[in-house]
Design a protein around this motif. Structure first.
Motif, PDB file in Angstrom:
ATOM      1  N   ILE A  10     -55.865 -11.256   1.235  1.00  0.00           N
ATOM      2  CA  ILE A  10     -54.841 -12.003   1.995  1.00  0.00           C
ATOM      3  C   ILE A  10     -53.940 -12.776   1.034  1.00  0.00           C
ATOM      4  CG2 ILE A  10     -54.520 -14.051   3.443  1.00  0.00           C
ATOM      5  CD1 ILE A  10     -56.144 -12.958   5.464  1.00  0.00           C
ATOM      6  N   ASN A  11     -54.550 -13.426   0.030  1.00  0.00           N
ATOM      7  CA  ASN A  11     -53.740 -14.185  -0.931  1.00  0.00           C
ATOM      8  C   ASN A  11     -52.708 -13.295  -1.601  1.00  0.00           C
ATOM      9  OD1 ASN A  11     -55.236 -16.405  -0.342  1.00  0.00           O
ATOM     10  ND2 ASN A  11     -56.418 -16.411  -2.246  1.00  0.00           N
ATOM     11  N   LEU A  12     -53.137 -12.088  -1.960  1.00  0.00           N
ATOM     12  CA  LEU A  12     -52.207 -11.199  -2.656  1.00  0.00           C
ATOM     13  C   LEU A  12     -51.171 -10.615  -1.706  1.00  0.00           C
ATOM     14  CD1 LEU A  12     -54.863 -10.259  -5.050  1.00  0.00           C
ATOM     15  CD2 LEU A  12     -52.520 -10.553  -5.823  1.00  0.00           C
TER      16      LEU A  12
ATOM     17  N   GLY B 187     -47.250 -10.962  -2.083  1.00  0.00           N
ATOM     18  CA  GLY B 187     -46.352  -9.810  -1.967  1.00  0.00           C
ATOM     19  C   GLY B 187     -45.217 -10.069  -0.984  1.00  0.00           C
ATOM     20  N   VAL B 188     -45.542 -10.675   0.156  1.00  0.00           N
ATOM     21  CA  VAL B 188     -44.519 -10.951   1.168  1.00  0.00           C
ATOM     22  C   VAL B 188     -43.505 -11.962   0.616  1.00  0.00           C
ATOM     23  CG1 VAL B 188     -44.131 -12.059   3.413  1.00  0.00           C
ATOM     24  CG2 VAL B 188     -45.982 -10.414   3.143  1.00  0.00           C
ATOM     25  N   GLU B 189     -44.010 -13.030  -0.016  1.00  0.00           N
ATOM     26  CA  GLU B 189     -43.091 -14.057  -0.534  1.00  0.00           C
ATOM     27  C   GLU B 189     -42.210 -13.507  -1.640  1.00  0.00           C
ATOM     28  OE1 GLU B 189     -44.883 -17.853  -1.303  1.00  0.00           O
ATOM     29  OE2 GLU B 189     -45.956 -17.781   0.607  1.00  0.00           O
ATOM     30  N   LEU B 190     -42.812 -12.696  -2.514  1.00  0.00           N
ATOM     31  CA  LEU B 190     -42.026 -12.077  -3.586  1.00  0.00           C
ATOM     32  C   LEU B 190     -40.940 -11.186  -2.999  1.00  0.00           C
ATOM     33  CD1 LEU B 190     -44.873 -11.010  -6.017  1.00  0.00           C
ATOM     34  CD2 LEU B 190     -42.909 -12.405  -6.666  1.00  0.00           C
TER      35      LEU B 190
ATOM     36  N   ASP C 141     -36.222  -6.985  -2.582  1.00  0.00           N
ATOM     37  CA  ASP C 141     -36.734  -5.608  -2.583  1.00  0.00           C
ATOM     38  C   ASP C 141     -38.189  -5.629  -2.173  1.00  0.00           C
ATOM     39  OD1 ASP C 141     -34.806  -3.838  -3.276  1.00  0.00           O
ATOM     40  OD2 ASP C 141     -35.034  -4.183  -5.453  1.00  0.00           O
ATOM     41  N   SER C 142     -38.611  -4.645  -1.400  1.00  0.00           N
ATOM     42  CA  SER C 142     -40.013  -4.607  -0.975  1.00  0.00           C
ATOM     43  C   SER C 142     -40.952  -4.426  -2.156  1.00  0.00           C
ATOM     44  CB  SER C 142     -40.246  -3.433  -0.030  1.00  0.00           C
ATOM     45  OG  SER C 142     -39.807  -3.762   1.234  1.00  0.00           O
ATOM     46  N   VAL C 143     -41.911  -5.328  -2.278  1.00  0.00           N
ATOM     47  CA  VAL C 143     -42.931  -5.152  -3.314  1.00  0.00           C
ATOM     48  C   VAL C 143     -43.908  -4.083  -2.828  1.00  0.00           C
ATOM     49  CG1 VAL C 143     -44.909  -6.269  -4.437  1.00  0.00           C
ATOM     50  CG2 VAL C 143     -42.773  -7.526  -4.107  1.00  0.00           C
ATOM     51  N   LYS C 144     -44.210  -3.121  -3.707  1.00  0.00           N
ATOM     52  CA  LYS C 144     -45.197  -2.109  -3.336  1.00  0.00           C
ATOM     53  C   LYS C 144     -46.588  -2.705  -3.524  1.00  0.00           C
ATOM     54  CE  LYS C 144     -42.415   1.854  -4.451  1.00  0.00           C
ATOM     55  NZ  LYS C 144     -42.130   2.908  -5.420  1.00  0.00           N
ATOM     56  N   PHE C 145     -47.404  -2.580  -2.502  1.00  0.00           N
ATOM     57  CA  PHE C 145     -48.763  -3.116  -2.560  1.00  0.00           C
ATOM     58  C   PHE C 145     -49.703  -1.923  -2.508  1.00  0.00           C
ATOM     59  CE2 PHE C 145     -52.631  -5.203  -1.397  1.00  0.00           C
ATOM     60  CZ  PHE C 145     -52.490  -6.536  -1.781  1.00  0.00           C
ATOM     61  N   ILE C 146     -50.287  -1.587  -3.660  1.00  0.00           N
ATOM     62  CA  ILE C 146     -51.129  -0.391  -3.734  1.00  0.00           C
ATOM     63  C   ILE C 146     -52.584  -0.840  -3.638  1.00  0.00           C
ATOM     64  CG2 ILE C 146     -51.598   1.747  -5.014  1.00  0.00           C
ATOM     65  CD1 ILE C 146     -48.608   1.345  -4.453  1.00  0.00           C
ATOM     66  N   TYR C 147     -53.250  -0.360  -2.593  1.00  0.00           N
ATOM     67  CA  TYR C 147     -54.579  -0.868  -2.273  1.00  0.00           C
ATOM     68  C   TYR C 147     -55.624   0.243  -2.293  1.00  0.00           C
ATOM     69  CZ  TYR C 147     -58.280  -3.280   0.229  1.00  0.00           C
ATOM     70  OH  TYR C 147     -59.481  -3.844   0.571  1.00  0.00           O
ATOM     71  N   PRO C 148     -56.597   0.154  -3.222  1.00  0.00           N
ATOM     72  CA  PRO C 148     -57.666   1.153  -3.202  1.00  0.00           C
ATOM     73  C   PRO C 148     -58.736   0.790  -2.181  1.00  0.00           C
ATOM     74  CG  PRO C 148     -57.905  -0.252  -5.126  1.00  0.00           C
ATOM     75  CD  PRO C 148     -56.760  -0.807  -4.323  1.00  0.00           C
ATOM     76  N   SER C 149     -58.804   1.604  -1.124  1.00  0.00           N
ATOM     77  CA  SER C 149     -59.891   1.455  -0.166  1.00  0.00           C
ATOM     78  C   SER C 149     -60.951   2.496  -0.529  1.00  0.00           C
ATOM     79  CB  SER C 149     -59.344   1.627   1.251  1.00  0.00           C
ATOM     80  OG  SER C 149     -60.343   1.391   2.208  1.00  0.00           O
TER      81      SER C 149
ATOM     82  N   MET D  85     -37.031  -8.910   8.624  1.00  0.00           N
ATOM     83  CA  MET D  85     -37.688  -7.620   8.836  1.00  0.00           C
ATOM     84  C   MET D  85     -38.145  -6.994   7.515  1.00  0.00           C
ATOM     85  SD  MET D  85     -38.003  -7.442  11.911  1.00  0.00           S
ATOM     86  CE  MET D  85     -38.768  -5.834  12.050  1.00  0.00           C
ATOM     87  N   HIS D  86     -37.739  -7.668   6.421  1.00  0.00           N
ATOM     88  CA  HIS D  86     -38.022  -7.140   5.102  1.00  0.00           C
ATOM     89  C   HIS D  86     -39.419  -7.536   4.673  1.00  0.00           C
ATOM     90  CE1 HIS D  86     -36.023  -5.057   2.069  1.00  0.00           C
ATOM     91  NE2 HIS D  86     -36.152  -5.980   1.146  1.00  0.00           N
ATOM     92  N   SER D  87     -40.312  -6.567   4.484  1.00  0.00           N
ATOM     93  CA  SER D  87     -41.654  -6.975   4.070  1.00  0.00           C
ATOM     94  C   SER D  87     -42.224  -6.065   3.005  1.00  0.00           C
ATOM     95  CB  SER D  87     -42.573  -7.054   5.275  1.00  0.00           C
ATOM     96  OG  SER D  87     -43.689  -7.838   4.923  1.00  0.00           O
ATOM     97  N   ILE D  88     -43.527  -6.270   2.730  1.00  0.00           N
ATOM     98  CA  ILE D  88     -44.131  -5.470   1.662  1.00  0.00           C
ATOM     99  C   ILE D  88     -44.253  -4.006   2.077  1.00  0.00           C
ATOM    100  CG2 ILE D  88     -45.480  -7.233   0.474  1.00  0.00           C
ATOM    101  CD1 ILE D  88     -47.859  -6.168   2.234  1.00  0.00           C
ATOM    102  N   ASP D  89     -44.406  -3.178   1.065  1.00  0.00           N
ATOM    103  CA  ASP D  89     -44.552  -1.740   1.267  1.00  0.00           C
ATOM    104  C   ASP D  89     -46.018  -1.404   0.938  1.00  0.00           C
ATOM    105  OD1 ASP D  89     -44.421   0.972   1.141  1.00  0.00           O
ATOM    106  OD2 ASP D  89     -42.730   1.075  -0.263  1.00  0.00           O
ATOM    107  N   PHE D  90     -46.860  -1.465   1.969  1.00  0.00           N
ATOM    108  CA  PHE D  90     -48.307  -1.322   1.776  1.00  0.00           C
ATOM    109  C   PHE D  90     -48.703   0.154   1.737  1.00  0.00           C
ATOM    110  CE2 PHE D  90     -52.654  -0.997   3.536  1.00  0.00           C
ATOM    111  CZ  PHE D  90     -53.336  -1.872   2.709  1.00  0.00           C
TER     112      PHE D  90
END
Ligand code: AKB
Length: 338
Positions: free
Chosen positions: A100-102, A106-109, A115-123, A181-186
């Motif tokens: 959540i912190n990250l 990402g959203v604030e950045l 520009d949408s920050v790409k959030f790459i998440y290994p599940s 409407m601009h948010s992270i790119d998860f």
């Protein structure tokens, strides 16, 4: 002007090693690496900066935001499945609150940078939970939306964080008047068990694969904690890194879902033992079943269907089981311990 960088959390972990080395060697991006532990010497030359710190420390994350223009966040830090069962609440803290912190970072950045920050998440395949062996065998390859009923804290954390990724990228503060409407790119990948020549994982339940091999190479006897017929999917580390970078590069329009399965091969424990013994014939590998860890692996799918990843972003593994062992793992591991 702030430096444009990618942020890698859990930098000193298994995937972190492979990812930092690849990004660094190819000069793809400047790296800011974050880990609770110190960073291996070998990775330091590839990083613009290493910060020894905690993803639960919001002040630290705030300072990062002030100092850098972060284009992608590879959020690799987590407690794996076996370790998480010993300390479920700590696992929840690290795996969920840390994420959540990250995501918030990402959203604030994204809002600051435009520009949408790409959030790459290994599940992980740990998000799945098959109720019994009969069902596991009958179901075979699992699709992303099937059997998402994990039996471990780690699996619950991972599937929930996937939902959080969807929430933060599409619905974050949906009732706020000043909402943009601009948010992270998860973007999320569900990895199978990973096997690396450079590191041995700690605290996972798919660890019997890498442990067998690394112990054999060091002439240490090993007791495999699952039955010989136990089967889940695995992947060699270079393919895992390839998948992360392919997904990062994929055009947003081509992505039809947020979470993707990827896989390479699905060996039984006995098959891993055979490949290991071919390379190290004197190795002593026995079976000493740990019934509770066995239950966890039995709840994970025998194989996964990764056709959406293949179609949407051109995923294809380079290493099948025999190439993984013969061309990557065995030569590199021999080198490492010689
Ligand atoms: C674990 O065993 O916990 C991990 C995983 C399958 O995600 N390697």
């Amino acid at each position: 002007m702030r430096d444009k960088v990618v942020l890698i959390t859990g930098a000193n972990g298994e995937i972190g090693h492979g990812l930092i080395t690849k990004i660094g060697q190819e000069n793809r991006a400047k790296i800011v690496a974050l880990d609770l532990k110190s960073l291996d010497e070998s990775l330091i030359p590839y990083c613009d900066r290493f910060i020894q710190g905690d993803i639960l420390d919001n002040m630290l994350l705030g300072r990062l935001m002030a100092e850098y223009e972060i284009t992608s966040i590879f959020h690799l830090a987590s407690l794996l499945s076996t370790k998480s069962e010993y300390t479920p609440e700590t696992a929840h803290k690290v795996n969920v609150e840390g994420t959540i912190n990250l995501l918030r970072l990402g959203v604030e950045l994204t809002q600051w940078q435009g520009d949408s920050v790409k959030f790459i998440y290994p599940s992980s395949i740990a998000v799945y939970g098959l109720p019994d062996l009969e069902t596991k065998i009958r179901e075979g390859k699992i699709k992303e939306y099937q059997w998402c009923t994990p039996i471990t804290m780690y699996g619950c954390n991972k599937i929930y964080c996937e939902h959080l990724g969807r929430y933060y990228s599409r619905y974050y503060r949906q009732l706020a008047k000043d909402r943009t409407m601009h948010s992270i790119d998860f973007r999320c990948i569900r990895f199978p068990g990973l096997i690396s020549a450079d590191t041995v994982p700690t605290g996972g339940t798919s660890d019997y694969g890498p442990e067998m091999l690394h112990n054999a190479a060091q002439n240490k006897p090993y007791d495999c904690f699952v039955r010989p017929d136990t089967q889940i999917s695995f992947m060699a580390m270079p393919d895992a890194i390839k998948a992360l970078l392919l997904l990062e590069d994929a055009p947003r329009e081509s992505l039809t879902q947020l979470s993707y399965n990827v896989t390479s091969f699905s060996p039984s424990a006995e098959e891993i033992r055979r490949f290991t013994l071919e390379a190290f014939p004197k190795a002593e590998i026995n079976y000493q079943i740990h019934s509770n860890r066995q239950n966890i692996v039995d709840s994970w799918p025998l194989d996964v269907d990764d056709s959406p990843a293949r179609k949407d972003w051109g995923w294809e593994p380079d290493y099948d089981i025999s190439r993984s062992f013969n061309e990557y793992l065995i030569p590199a591991i021999r080198d490492r311990y010689s």
